[in-house]
Structures are given as structure tokens and as C-alpha cells.
Design a protein around this motif. Structure first.
Motif, PDB file in Angstrom:
ATOM      1  N   UNK A  59      59.929  50.132  36.173  1.00 17.07           N
ATOM      2  CA  UNK A  59      60.761  48.895  35.792  1.00 17.07           C
ATOM      3  C   UNK A  59      59.910  48.117  34.716  1.00 17.07           C
ATOM      4  N   UNK A  60      60.451  47.706  33.654  1.00 14.68           N
ATOM      5  CA  UNK A  60      59.638  46.670  32.626  1.00 14.68           C
ATOM      6  C   UNK A  60      60.210  45.495  32.771  1.00 14.68           C
ATOM      7  N   UNK A  61      59.475  44.450  32.855  1.00 19.73           N
ATOM      8  CA  UNK A  61      60.044  43.059  33.224  1.00 19.73           C
ATOM      9  C   UNK A  61      59.177  41.822  32.458  1.00 19.73           C
ATOM     10  N   UNK A 100      54.461  40.927  29.635  1.00 13.32           N
ATOM     11  CA  UNK A 100      55.158  42.204  30.081  1.00 13.32           C
ATOM     12  C   UNK A 100      54.524  42.840  31.339  1.00 13.32           C
ATOM     13  N   UNK A 101      55.201  43.137  32.096  1.00 10.26           N
ATOM     14  CA  UNK A 101      54.965  44.031  33.282  1.00 10.26           C
ATOM     15  C   UNK A 101      55.784  45.335  33.590  1.00 10.26           C
ATOM     16  N   UNK A 102      54.978  46.252  33.887  1.00 16.65           N
ATOM     17  CA  UNK A 102      55.652  47.422  34.158  1.00 16.65           C
ATOM     18  C   UNK A 102      55.069  48.035  35.519  1.00 16.65           C
ATOM     19  N   UNK A 103      56.083  48.210  36.287  1.00 19.55           N
ATOM     20  CA  UNK A 103      55.598  48.567  37.835  1.00 19.55           C
ATOM     21  C   UNK A 103      56.572  49.783  38.189  1.00 19.55           C
ATOM     22  N   UNK A 104      56.070  50.323  39.410  1.00 22.23           N
ATOM     23  CA  UNK A 104      56.862  51.625  40.118  1.00 22.23           C
ATOM     24  C   UNK A 104      57.413  51.001  41.104  1.00 22.23           C
ATOM     25  N   UNK A 105      58.724  51.290  41.033  1.00 25.50           N
ATOM     26  CA  UNK A 105      59.452  50.746  42.266  1.00 25.50           C
ATOM     27  C   UNK A 105      59.676  51.870  43.593  1.00 25.50           C
ATOM     28  N   UNK A 106      59.967  51.487  44.777  1.00 20.05           N
ATOM     29  CA  UNK A 106      60.369  52.189  46.048  1.00 20.05           C
ATOM     30  C   UNK A 106      59.344  53.119  46.394  1.00 20.05           C
ATOM     31  N   UNK A 107      57.911  52.990  46.055  1.00 23.65           N
ATOM     32  CA  UNK A 107      56.819  53.905  46.522  1.00 23.65           C
ATOM     33  C   UNK A 107      55.826  53.094  47.517  1.00 23.65           C
ATOM     34  N   UNK A 108      55.173  53.746  48.114  1.00 21.77           N
ATOM     35  CA  UNK A 108      54.302  53.174  49.089  1.00 21.77           C
ATOM     36  C   UNK A 108      52.907  53.824  49.078  1.00 21.77           C
ATOM     37  N   UNK A 166      50.994  48.730  39.370  1.00 20.74           N
ATOM     38  CA  UNK A 166      51.354  47.765  38.252  1.00 20.74           C
ATOM     39  C   UNK A 166      50.597  47.878  37.047  1.00 20.74           C
ATOM     40  N   UNK A 167      51.209  47.616  35.878  1.00 16.91           N
ATOM     41  CA  UNK A 167      50.214  47.499  34.553  1.00 16.91           C
ATOM     42  C   UNK A 167      51.059  46.199  34.005  1.00 16.91           C
ATOM     43  N   UNK A 168      50.060  45.390  33.302  1.00 19.63           N
ATOM     44  CA  UNK A 168      50.456  44.143  32.627  1.00 19.63           C
ATOM     45  C   UNK A 168      49.893  43.995  31.379  1.00 19.63           C
ATOM     46  N   UNK A 169      50.518  43.433  30.644  1.00 25.35           N
ATOM     47  CA  UNK A 169      49.974  43.290  29.066  1.00 25.35           C
ATOM     48  C   UNK A 169      50.649  42.068  28.317  1.00 25.35           C
ATOM     49  N   UNK A 170      49.843  41.322  27.276  1.00 23.38           N
ATOM     50  CA  UNK A 170      50.572  40.359  26.502  1.00 23.38           C
ATOM     51  C   UNK A 170      50.630  40.706  25.060  1.00 23.38           C
ATOM     52  N   UNK A 171      51.963  40.441  24.597  1.00 21.96           N
ATOM     53  CA  UNK A 171      52.313  40.743  23.118  1.00 21.96           C
ATOM     54  C   UNK A 171      52.486  39.368  22.553  1.00 21.96           C
ATOM     55  N   UNK A 172      52.220  39.238  21.307  1.00 20.62           N
ATOM     56  CA  UNK A 172      52.525  38.047  20.281  1.00 20.62           C
ATOM     57  C   UNK A 172      53.899  38.468  19.725  1.00 20.62           C
ATOM     58  N   UNK A 173      54.553  37.673  19.913  1.00 22.60           N
ATOM     59  CA  UNK A 173      56.148  37.895  19.346  1.00 22.60           C
ATOM     60  C   UNK A 173      56.009  37.820  17.935  1.00 22.60           C
ATOM     61  N   UNK A 174      56.840  39.123  17.532  1.00 28.49           N
ATOM     62  CA  UNK A 174      56.955  39.450  15.901  1.00 28.49           C
ATOM     63  C   UNK A 174      58.590  39.630  15.769  1.00 28.49           C
TER      64      UNK A 174
END
Length: 189
Positions: A59-61, A100-108, A166-174
Motif C-alpha cells: 500500500x502507498x499512502x 509518502x509511505x509504502x508498506x507491506x500489508x498482512x505479513x508478520x 516500511x519505506x518512507x520518502x518525501x517529495x516536493x510537489x510539482x
């Protein structure tokens, strides 16, 4: 008793898929005695799989956390809450940060590590549509962008149970620009 395994050798380790052993025995009897012999052989089942089969759900949120107190650093609270479907489309000013955050769902499985290779933006939900703008290439900020994407470290101190998911990053709006007229497009990113 002997045990033999076929071992595969790779550049970064050794593996086996065998769980077999051989039991060799010998019985000696006196020439004048009659003895009964009972033999029971139990097989060893293969080990249970360590990994769970099936596709990974990702999921990307977008982080929506905002500072409420004086002296607060927005990047510290940005990932404390997220935009919901009801908040879209999210309106941002040019050069305003997007968390921006990308994460894996439903895994332990703590051994799963999310790795981002290429991340890009488009002007519509179809990921193959044009135009596209790279945000990450080979997991690193796109070097041809003056406003480099910033990778945000996620560690065990982040409070997440499986921080490697989880991975997170920041983007400047364009905004995208029309290639013929060089006029900024008023589309969604």
C-alpha cells in the motif's frame, strides 16, 4: 546411522532440500538359536515451510500529520496520520513536501524487507500512462531532479512492529509541463 544431504552452493550461502537419513544395522545370531526380528521404519516428514506462499499486498499512502504545537518539526509528525479516501484529491502548493509511505500489508515475517526500486508519478491513476516523472531510481533519489526526493529512515525506534516492511520518502510537489508549449498542466499528480 548415517545422514546424507545434497547441498546446493550459491554465491551467498548453502541450501538443502533433503531430509533423508540411512540406518544401517547388522544382526548376528548364534548358530543354534532362533530369534524373531521386528523392524519398524518411521519416515521423517519434511520441515514446514518458513515462508508463507502468495503475493505480497503493498500500500502507498500519504502522511497528513501536522504540527499543532510551537517548535514542532512537521517531518517528525508527518507519518503519525494519513489521508483517507475521503480526503482526495489532496491539494498542495508547488514545492510543498509530500510525505509518502509504502508498506507491506498482512505479513508478520520479520525477515521480509521492502525494497523500492523505481517509483514514479503520473498525471492519472494508470501507472503506465505518460507523462511520468521518476522519484526514485534503483532505490535512490532521481539525480536529474533539482529537488531531490528525500529518503526517510525507518528503524526499530519508529515504533512499528515490522519496520522492515516500511519505506518512507518525501517529495516536493510539482506539476507536469506540456512538452510543446512548456505551459504547466493543471492535472493531478
Amino acid at each position: 546411522m548415517t545422514s546424507s544431504y545434497e547441498v546446493g552452493v550459491g554465491p551467498l550461502g548453502l541450501i538443502t532440500r533433503d531430509s533423508q537419513f540411512e540406518l544401517l544395522f547388522q544382526c548376528r545370531y548364534s548358530e543354534s538359536a532362533v530369534q524373531a526380528l521386528v523392524v519398524q521404519i518411521n519416515t521423517v516428514p519434511p520441515p514446514l515451510p518458513v515462508a508463507v506462499l502468495g503475493p505480497l499486498r503493498v500500500e502507498l499512502r500519504l502522511g497528513s500529520g501536522q504540527c499543532a504545537a510551537k517548535g514542532c518539526v512537521e517531518s517528525d509528525v508527518a507519518y503519525s496520520s494519513y489521508y483517507s479516501k475521503d480526503n482526495y484529491p489532496v491539494t498542495k502548493l508547488l514545492r510543498e513536501p509530500i510525505y509518502v509511505e509504502v508498506r507491506i500489508l498482512e505479513r508478520t515475517d520479520p525477515k521480509i524487507v521492502l525494497t523500492l526500486d523505481r517509483c514514479w508519478a503520473t498525471s492519472n491513476p494508470n501507472p503506465l500512462s505518460l507523462p511520468q516523472w521518476d522519484l526514485l531510481v534503483n532505490g535512490c533519489p532521481y539525480q536529474d531532479d533539482r529537488y531531490l526526493t528525500s529518503l526517510v529512515p525507518v528503524s526499530d525506534s519508529s515504533g512499528l512492529q515490522f519496520f522492515s516492511h516500511y519505506k518512507r520518502f518525501t517529495v516536493k510537489m510539482f506539476t507536469f509541463v506540456d512538452p510543446a508549449s512548456l505551459i504547466p498542466l493543471k492535472e493531478k499528480v
